[in-house]
Write a protein that holds these residues in place. Structure first.
Motif, mmCIF file in Angstrom:
data_model
loop_
_atom_site.group_PDB
_atom_site.id
_atom_site.type_symbol
_atom_site.label_atom_id
_atom_site.label_comp_id
_atom_site.label_asym_id
_atom_site.label_seq_id
_atom_site.Cartn_x
_atom_site.Cartn_y
_atom_site.Cartn_z
ATOM 1 N N ARG A 187 48.625 35.183 43.910
ATOM 2 C CA ARG A 187 50.067 35.239 44.205
ATOM 3 C C ARG A 187 50.664 36.578 43.797
ATOM 4 O O ARG A 187 51.636 37.039 44.383
ATOM 5 C CB ARG A 187 50.811 34.123 43.468
ATOM 6 N N GLU A 188 50.085 37.211 42.782
ATOM 7 C CA GLU A 188 50.610 38.460 42.236
ATOM 8 C C GLU A 188 50.143 39.690 43.022
ATOM 9 O O GLU A 188 50.823 40.724 43.030
ATOM 10 C CB GLU A 188 50.147 38.552 40.780
ATOM 11 N N LEU A 189 48.987 39.613 43.674
ATOM 12 C CA LEU A 189 48.424 40.774 44.359
ATOM 13 C C LEU A 189 49.363 41.407 45.392
ATOM 14 O O LEU A 189 49.472 42.638 45.441
ATOM 15 C CB LEU A 189 47.081 40.422 45.000
ATOM 16 N N LEU A 193 45.335 48.549 47.139
ATOM 17 C CA LEU A 193 44.625 48.314 45.877
ATOM 18 C C LEU A 193 43.134 48.538 46.068
ATOM 19 O O LEU A 193 42.601 48.313 47.152
ATOM 20 C CB LEU A 193 44.881 46.887 45.374
ATOM 21 N N SER A 194 42.466 48.953 45.007
ATOM 22 C CA SER A 194 41.026 49.206 45.114
ATOM 23 C C SER A 194 40.243 47.925 44.852
ATOM 24 O O SER A 194 40.783 46.936 44.366
ATOM 25 C CB SER A 194 40.605 50.280 44.102
ATOM 26 N N THR A 195 38.969 47.988 45.161
ATOM 27 C CA THR A 195 38.073 46.850 44.902
ATOM 28 C C THR A 195 37.322 47.050 43.589
ATOM 29 O O THR A 195 36.248 46.493 43.395
ATOM 30 C CB THR A 195 37.083 46.660 46.060
ATOM 31 N N ALA A 196 37.887 47.828 42.676
ATOM 32 C CA ALA A 196 37.257 48.067 41.370
ATOM 33 C C ALA A 196 37.036 46.732 40.669
ATOM 34 O O ALA A 196 37.809 45.785 40.846
ATOM 35 C CB ALA A 196 38.137 48.971 40.523
ATOM 36 N N HIS A 197 35.969 46.675 39.864
ATOM 37 C CA HIS A 197 35.672 45.407 39.187
ATOM 38 C C HIS A 197 34.863 45.623 37.916
ATOM 39 O O HIS A 197 34.241 46.666 37.729
ATOM 40 C CB HIS A 197 34.919 44.460 40.130
ATOM 41 N N PHE A 198 34.917 44.641 37.044
ATOM 42 C CA PHE A 198 34.026 44.503 35.897
ATOM 43 C C PHE A 198 33.129 43.324 36.210
ATOM 44 O O PHE A 198 33.579 42.342 36.798
ATOM 45 C CB PHE A 198 34.789 44.188 34.603
ATOM 46 N N SER A 199 31.890 43.375 35.780
ATOM 47 C CA SER A 199 30.991 42.257 36.066
ATOM 48 C C SER A 199 31.328 41.031 35.222
ATOM 49 O O SER A 199 31.028 39.911 35.612
ATOM 50 C CB SER A 199 29.530 42.669 35.870
ATOM 51 N N ASP A 200 31.961 41.241 34.055
ATOM 52 C CA ASP A 200 32.347 40.097 33.219
ATOM 53 C C ASP A 200 33.674 40.396 32.511
ATOM 54 O O ASP A 200 34.248 41.469 32.669
ATOM 55 C CB ASP A 200 31.258 39.726 32.218
ATOM 56 N N PHE A 201 34.132 39.441 31.712
ATOM 57 C CA PHE A 201 35.458 39.498 31.095
ATOM 58 C C PHE A 201 35.492 40.307 29.792
ATOM 59 O O PHE A 201 36.560 40.614 29.280
ATOM 60 C CB PHE A 201 35.941 38.056 30.829
ATOM 61 N N GLU A 202 34.351 40.686 29.247
ATOM 62 C CA GLU A 202 34.293 41.322 27.921
ATOM 63 C C GLU A 202 35.167 42.567 27.772
ATOM 64 O O GLU A 202 35.850 42.709 26.760
ATOM 65 C CB GLU A 202 32.854 41.601 27.511
ATOM 66 N N MET A 204 39.239 38.794 50.749
ATOM 67 C CA MET A 204 40.508 38.289 50.231
ATOM 68 C C MET A 204 41.628 39.292 50.484
ATOM 69 O O MET A 204 42.732 38.913 50.862
ATOM 70 C CB MET A 204 40.385 37.987 48.728
ATOM 71 N N PHE A 205 41.352 40.575 50.288
ATOM 72 C CA PHE A 205 42.355 41.600 50.565
ATOM 73 C C PHE A 205 42.766 41.570 52.034
ATOM 74 O O PHE A 205 43.945 41.695 52.351
ATOM 75 C CB PHE A 205 41.832 42.984 50.188
ATOM 76 N N ASP A 206 41.801 41.373 52.932
ATOM 77 C CA ASP A 206 42.119 41.268 54.360
ATOM 78 C C ASP A 206 43.016 40.055 54.610
ATOM 79 O O ASP A 206 44.020 40.154 55.323
ATOM 80 C CB ASP A 206 40.847 41.154 55.206
ATOM 81 N N GLY A 215 34.401 40.111 37.916
ATOM 82 C CA GLY A 215 33.302 39.557 38.703
ATOM 83 C C GLY A 215 32.843 40.568 39.741
ATOM 84 O O GLY A 215 33.633 41.337 40.268
ATOM 85 N N ASP A 216 31.559 40.563 40.017
ATOM 86 C CA ASP A 216 30.931 41.543 40.891
ATOM 87 C C ASP A 216 30.773 40.953 42.294
ATOM 88 O O ASP A 216 29.681 40.542 42.672
ATOM 89 C CB ASP A 216 29.572 41.923 40.282
ATOM 90 N N GLU A 217 31.858 40.886 43.052
ATOM 91 C CA GLU A 217 31.827 40.245 44.378
ATOM 92 C C GLU A 217 32.613 41.077 45.390
ATOM 93 O O GLU A 217 33.576 40.610 45.980
ATOM 94 C CB GLU A 217 32.420 38.839 44.282
ATOM 95 N N GLU A 218 32.186 42.308 45.599
ATOM 96 C CA GLU A 218 32.962 43.240 46.403
ATOM 97 C C GLU A 218 33.238 42.743 47.824
ATOM 98 O O GLU A 218 34.342 42.911 48.334
ATOM 99 C CB GLU A 218 32.286 44.612 46.437
ATOM 100 N N GLN A 219 32.260 42.108 48.483
ATOM 101 C CA GLN A 219 32.502 41.604 49.842
ATOM 102 C C GLN A 219 33.591 40.530 49.847
ATOM 103 O O GLN A 219 34.448 40.516 50.729
ATOM 104 C CB GLN A 219 31.214 41.052 50.456
ATOM 105 N N LYS A 220 33.558 39.646 48.867
ATOM 106 C CA LYS A 220 34.580 38.595 48.784
ATOM 107 C C LYS A 220 35.951 39.182 48.441
ATOM 108 O O LYS A 220 36.974 38.693 48.920
ATOM 109 C CB LYS A 220 34.188 37.539 47.750
ATOM 110 N N ILE A 221 35.962 40.238 47.623
ATOM 111 C CA ILE A 221 37.227 40.908 47.296
ATOM 112 C C ILE A 221 37.819 41.501 48.567
ATOM 113 O O ILE A 221 39.002 41.313 48.858
ATOM 114 C CB ILE A 221 37.009 42.017 46.236
ATOM 115 N N ARG A 222 36.994 42.199 49.338
ATOM 116 C CA ARG A 222 37.480 42.798 50.598
ATOM 117 C C ARG A 222 37.995 41.722 51.559
ATOM 118 O O ARG A 222 39.039 41.903 52.201
ATOM 119 C CB ARG A 222 36.370 43.611 51.262
#
Length: 180
Positions: A79-81, A119-128, A110-112, A101-108
């Motif tokens: 909702r915030e994006l 916004l970029s598709t930058a990501h961290f693989s985990d929450f740490e 969702m952005f579509d 999370g490392d899911e670039e195709q799913k991010i793209r």
């Protein structure tokens, strides 16, 4: 029966002491940075350097940066994006969203679906890395000025786009005036 009410003079010393304490409080303790009123959900933090692992994932050269951490499964994040995408259209500050999370195709995808284009598709693989900043959930957002994180919020940003834009422009002007 007669009732007598005794009127006492206020304790001027106590009033003066309270006034002095109020005047000594830093403006940041009142939710302000200089002359920029802070939106309600953001809280000032003791400034700290924006970590390199975040700097490596964000773009732009503006002194004021907003970085939001989100995930595909997080409804408040989704909702915030669109709000963040609209703010990213502004040239005086940078808006970045980093997916957990490392899911670039799913991010793209969702952005579509959400029509997110700035916004970029930058990501961290985990929450740490996000947990290391003191966050315990998402969406989580920080605001940095000159690479120093000065504000944080956790949860959906309900402040209007217009008010956020005014605040961020104010922070940018304030920063520019400090460096002049």
């Amino acid at each position: 029966m007669k009732v007598v009410i005794a009127m006492r003079k206020p304790l001027l010393g106590l009033h003066k002491a309270c006034l002095m304490i109020f005047m000594l409080l830093p403006l940041s303790a009142l939710g302000h940075s200089g002359s920029c009123p802070t939106p309600g959900e953001f809280r000032p933090v003791v400034p700290y350097e924006l970590p390199d692992e975040i700097n490596e994932r964000i773009a732009g050269t503006s002194a004021v940066k907003v970085v939001s951490f989100w995930a595909l499964w997080c409804r408040p994040c989704l909702r915030e994006l669109p709000l963040l995408d609209q703010l990213a259209n502004h040239a005086r500050f940078d808006i970045d969203a980093i997916h957990i999370g490392d899911e670039e195709q799913k991010i793209r995808a969702m952005f579509d679906r959400l029509k997110i284009s700035r916004l970029s598709t930058a990501h961290f693989s985990d929450f740490e890395p996000v947990r290391a900043l003191g966050f315990v959930g998402i969406p989580s957002t920080l605001v940095a000025v000159n690479r120093k994180v000065r504000y944080q919020t956790m949860g959906y940003i309900s402040t209007s786009e217009e008010m956020l834009e005014q605040w961020l422009v104010c922070l940018e002007k304030e920063q520019r005036n400090e460096t002049d």
